[in-house]
Design a protein around this motif. Structure first.
Motif, short mmCIF file in Angstrom:
data_model
loop_
_atom_site.label_atom_id
_atom_site.label_comp_id
_atom_site.label_asym_id
_atom_site.label_seq_id
_atom_site.Cartn_x
_atom_site.Cartn_y
_atom_site.Cartn_z
N TYR A 155 0.83 -1.21 0.00
CA TYR A 155 0.00 0.00 0.00
C TYR A 155 0.86 1.26 0.00
CZ TYR A 155 -4.13 -2.85 0.80
OH TYR A 155 -5.15 -3.75 0.67
N VAL A 166 2.00 1.89 -3.56
CA VAL A 166 0.95 2.54 -4.35
C VAL A 166 0.90 4.03 -4.02
CG1 VAL A 166 -1.53 2.66 -4.81
CG2 VAL A 166 -0.43 0.43 -4.55
N LEU A 220 -1.82 2.04 -10.45
CA LEU A 220 -2.94 1.13 -10.67
C LEU A 220 -2.45 -0.30 -10.86
CD1 LEU A 220 -5.14 3.38 -12.97
CD2 LEU A 220 -5.77 2.56 -10.70
N CYS A 225 -1.76 -1.69 -7.60
CA CYS A 225 -3.01 -2.03 -6.90
C CYS A 225 -3.43 -3.47 -7.19
CB CYS A 225 -4.13 -1.08 -7.31
SG CYS A 225 -4.04 0.57 -6.59
N THR A 234 -1.99 -6.04 -4.74
CA THR A 234 -2.25 -5.96 -3.31
C THR A 234 -3.08 -7.12 -2.78
OG1 THR A 234 -4.27 -4.64 -3.61
CG2 THR A 234 -2.17 -3.44 -3.36
N LEU A 254 -10.03 -3.24 -4.83
CA LEU A 254 -8.99 -2.35 -5.36
C LEU A 254 -8.41 -2.92 -6.66
CD1 LEU A 254 -7.97 0.33 -4.28
CD2 LEU A 254 -6.08 -0.89 -3.16
N ARG A 255 -8.23 -4.24 -6.68
CA ARG A 255 -7.72 -4.91 -7.89
C ARG A 255 -8.71 -4.76 -9.04
NH1 ARG A 255 -8.67 -9.72 -10.33
NH2 ARG A 255 -6.93 -10.69 -11.47
N ALA A 282 -8.61 -1.26 -10.43
CA ALA A 282 -7.41 -1.02 -11.22
C ALA A 282 -7.52 -1.65 -12.60
CB ALA A 282 -6.20 -1.57 -10.48
N LEU A 297 -7.54 7.41 -4.25
CA LEU A 297 -6.62 6.29 -4.03
C LEU A 297 -5.59 6.61 -2.95
CD1 LEU A 297 -5.97 5.06 -7.69
CD2 LEU A 297 -7.25 3.87 -5.90
N THR A 323 -5.36 4.20 0.32
CA THR A 323 -4.14 3.45 0.63
C THR A 323 -3.50 3.95 1.92
OG1 THR A 323 -2.91 4.92 -0.89
CG2 THR A 323 -3.64 2.78 -1.74
#
Length: 228
Positions: free
Chosen positions: A14, A17, A30, A33, A36, A41-42, A45, A173, A177
Motif C-alpha cells: 500500500y 501505491v 494502478l 493495486c 495488493t 482495489l484490484r 485497477a 486512491l 491506501t
C-alpha cells in the motif's frame, strides 16, 4: 491468523501505491493495486487500465453531465459555397423522446492511459454514442434537398476537465491506501492508540471495500490477505 511478516508485506504494498501516486505515475500505481490482493482495489485497477464495459458500475469520476457539452455540426450551401458550422446544443432543447436515448449523464469508459494522453495534449475528448448517430440520421431524414444537414452530433469533454477527473481518482486512491496502511499499523501494534479514521471519500471504491469487509467480517478481507 495473519503473521507480522504478512501484515508488513501488505503494508509495504500500500505504501508503494501511495508513493507512486505522489510521483505522478497513476498508471503504475494502478498496476501496483492489482498486486495488493485487495479484490475491490484490484477490480478497480483492472477496469481503469482496460476501460469499462457497458454493464460495469462506474465510479462518479467516470460520468459527466452532457448539458453544455452537446454539439451539432451542420453542413450546408451558403452563397454558392459548402459551409460547416458547429454549435453547442442545449440538452433541454432535445425532444423528450430523445432525452431518454441521450441521457443527461454520460459514461466515460475509455482506458485511463487514453484519458491521460488527452489531458497531456491539452486536447478535447470528442465522442458520439450510437443514440447520437441515430438522432443525426433521423433529423436529416426530415430535411429537404438543399437544407442544412447534420454532419455529426457529439459531446465534448475538455482536457482541463479530464485532468480534474483524473485528480479525483488520484486523491481517492491516496486516501484509501493511506488508511489501509495506518489500519495495518494499528493491527501490528495490538490495536493500541487512537482509532484510524476511515477515508472521507465519496467514490464507490471505498464502499466496495467496506462491503467486502461486511461479508468477511475481518481485517484480512479489508487489507487483502488470504482468509484462514
Amino acid at each position: 491468523m495473519t503473521t507480522d511478516d504478512e501484515l508488513e508485506a501488505r503494508r509495504q504494498q500500500y505504501r508503494d501505491v501511495h508513493e507512486t501516486l505522489l510521483s505522478d505515475d497513476l498508471v503504475t500505481a494502478l498496476r501496483l493495486c492489482i498486486r495488493t490482493g485487495n479484490t475491490p482495489l484490484r477490480d478497480l485497477a483492472l477496469k481503469e487500465l482496460r476501460g469499462y464495459e457497458t454493464d460495469d458500475e462506474l465510479p462518479q469520476w467516470r460520468t459527466f453531465s452532457i448539458d453544455g457539452r452537446l454539439h451539432i455540426r451542420w453542413t450546408g450551401v451558403g452563397g454558392g459555397y459548402m459551409t460547416t458550422k458547429t454549435q453547442e446544443w442545449p440538452w433541454l432543447l432535445l425532444p423528450d423522446e430523445w432525452k431518454e436515448l441521450i441521457p443527461e449523464q454520460l459514461p466515460l469508459r475509455k482506458p485511463v492511459e487514453e484519458l491521460i494522453e488527452y489531458a497531456k495534449a491539452d486536447d478535447a475528448l470528442q465522442f458520439s454514442t450510437s443514440a447520437m448517430q441515430v438522432y443525426t440520421q433521423e433529423q436529416n431524414s426530415k430535411t429537404s434537398w438543399g437544407d442544412p444537414a447534420i454532419e455529426k452530433t457529439f459531446a465534448i469533454l475538455g482536457a482541463h476537465e479530464i485532468r480534474g477527473r483524473l485528480g479525483v481518482l488520484v486523491t481517492d486512491l491516496l486516501e484509501i491506501t493511506d488508511y489501509l496502511d495506518n489500519r495495518i499499523s494499528q493491527e501490528q501494534g495490538g490495536k493500541t492508540g487512537p482509532a484510524v479514521d476511515e477515508p472521507r471519500t465519496s467514490n464507490q471504491v471505498w464502499t466496495w471495500i467496506r462491503q467486502g469487509v461486511a461479508v468477511a467480517g475481518d481485517l484480512a478481507s479489508l487489507i487483502g490477505l488470504a482468509l484462514p
